[in-house]
Design an enzyme around this catalytic site. Sequence first.
Site, PDB file in Angstrom:
ATOM      1  N   LYS A 265       3.893 -14.449   4.946  1.00 51.41           N
ATOM      2  CA  LYS A 265       4.181 -15.404   3.842  1.00 51.41           C
ATOM      3  C   LYS A 265       5.710 -15.447   3.849  1.00 51.41           C
ATOM      4  O   LYS A 265       6.435 -15.194   2.682  1.00 51.41           O
ATOM      5  CB  LYS A 265       3.613 -14.782   2.646  1.00 51.41           C
TER       6      LYS A 265
ATOM      7  N   ASP B 152     -12.010  -9.030   4.808  1.00 49.20           N
ATOM      8  CA  ASP B 152     -13.184  -9.022   3.870  1.00 49.20           C
ATOM      9  C   ASP B 152     -13.583 -10.445   3.752  1.00 49.20           C
ATOM     10  O   ASP B 152     -14.900 -10.958   4.056  1.00 49.20           O
ATOM     11  CB  ASP B 152     -12.983  -8.762   2.364  1.00 49.20           C
TER      12      ASP B 152
ATOM     13  N   ASP C 165      -6.103  -6.559   4.308  1.00 53.01           N
ATOM     14  CA  ASP C 165      -7.222  -6.086   3.792  1.00 53.01           C
ATOM     15  C   ASP C 165      -8.097  -7.322   3.231  1.00 53.01           C
ATOM     16  O   ASP C 165      -9.292  -7.419   3.429  1.00 53.01           O
ATOM     17  CB  ASP C 165      -6.846  -5.331   2.671  1.00 53.01           C
TER      18      ASP C 165
ATOM     19  N   ASP D  21      -1.873 -18.170   3.139  1.00 53.98           N
ATOM     20  CA  ASP D  21      -2.924 -19.143   2.196  1.00 53.98           C
ATOM     21  C   ASP D  21      -3.497 -20.245   3.064  1.00 53.98           C
ATOM     22  O   ASP D  21      -4.782 -20.561   3.328  1.00 53.98           O
ATOM     23  CB  ASP D  21      -1.969 -19.814   1.077  1.00 53.98           C
TER      24      ASP D  21
ATOM     25  N   TYR E 285       0.800  -1.224  -0.125  1.00 52.24           N
ATOM     26  CA  TYR E 285      -0.054   0.081   0.041  1.00 52.24           C
ATOM     27  C   TYR E 285       0.902   1.265  -0.104  1.00 52.24           C
ATOM     28  O   TYR E 285       0.107   2.335  -0.074  1.00 52.24           O
ATOM     29  CB  TYR E 285      -0.889   0.025   1.457  1.00 52.24           C
TER      30      TYR E 285
END
Length: 332
Positions: free
Chosen positions: A171, A232, A228, A204, A124
């Site tokens: 990750k 959701d 982010d 993941d 970002y």
Amino acid sequence: MTHTITLIPGDGIGPEVTEAVVRILKASGVSIEWEEHVAGLLAFERTGQALPVELVDSIRRNKVALKGPVTTPIGQGFTSVNVGLRKALDLFANLRPVWNLPGVDARFQGIDLVIVRENTEDLYAGLEHEVVPGVVESLKIITEKASSRIAHFAFAHARKHGRKKVTSIHKANIMKLSDGLFIDCVRRAAREYIEITYEERIVDAACMQLVMHPEQFDVLVLPNLYGDIVSDLCAGLVGGLGVVGAANLGIDIGVFEAVHGSAPDIAGKHIANPTALLLSAVMMLRHIDEGPAAERIMQALGTVLIAKTVRTRDLGGTASTLEFADAVCHEL
Ligand code: NAI
């Protein structure tokens, strides 16, 4: 006491859900003087700035803002007002409690987790350039300072609210340096909160676990981009984007906004669910020491949702945004 609070209705469904929430706040009896400001395309057309200086100054002065969603042009145009605001005010922590509202059908019941997302860096940072035609580079910025700060925020939040476990999501098997630094900072913070269990998950696998066994999670701490996406995903566990609130917090400033965006597909139809922004507003009331009013609103909201007679379309009803708000006001 009258609170002066900055109000950013935003665009798309923003002004519709904001009007509904302002109406409910008024019915709750809290005295608020709103300082209203435009942002995004509207502000750009009027002032040439998507994020006007007056708006930022207003929040700096008042320390608190309620914000509707603001559209970000895709692939071109001005940079995100939301990201700009978080950077300008150093709103480093995005806090999203995810839990089941009474009376709202969802894929899971009994969910009660908190997402703590780093809000100022990672991909970002918006540092992108074309290396040569056909090759672009986007820089993922992870710093020790921001990672330690968000890690301490997550553990302090867990301690304050009696939560048992913090999970960092990363990750670092692939991004050994950037995500490696992030989890290193979280590990160091964890040592100062020995009563709280600490664990790590690769992003993941964490997503798979979240959609299969979400009940195993408590507080999640993540760098910006994973935060982010995962937030959701988590909203989807409890009924969708219309029923989850959020806060962007800095050292002494709070900007409270819904998780969802400006929903151009339903904007202007007056069918948006104002609940998500209302939940953010309830977080705001607790933040400004108006806890009793926050509880009154939660009671009234719960009564309306459980009755299932007045609800917006996303929850299977036919009520308009303001009809729903009026039902909550009636209960108040
Ligand atoms: P979105 O969240 O606006 O919409 C996704 C889906 O959820 C749509 O089908 C929409 O109708 C539905 N939805 C969202 N909020 C709802 C509500 N309150 N009631 C009922 N249904 C609702 O996501 P999308 O379409 O990806 O983004 C649209 C714009 O919003 C983009 O420009 C994006 O950049 C911006 N955005 C702004 C945010 C902010 O201001 N904090 C956050 C997320 C997106």
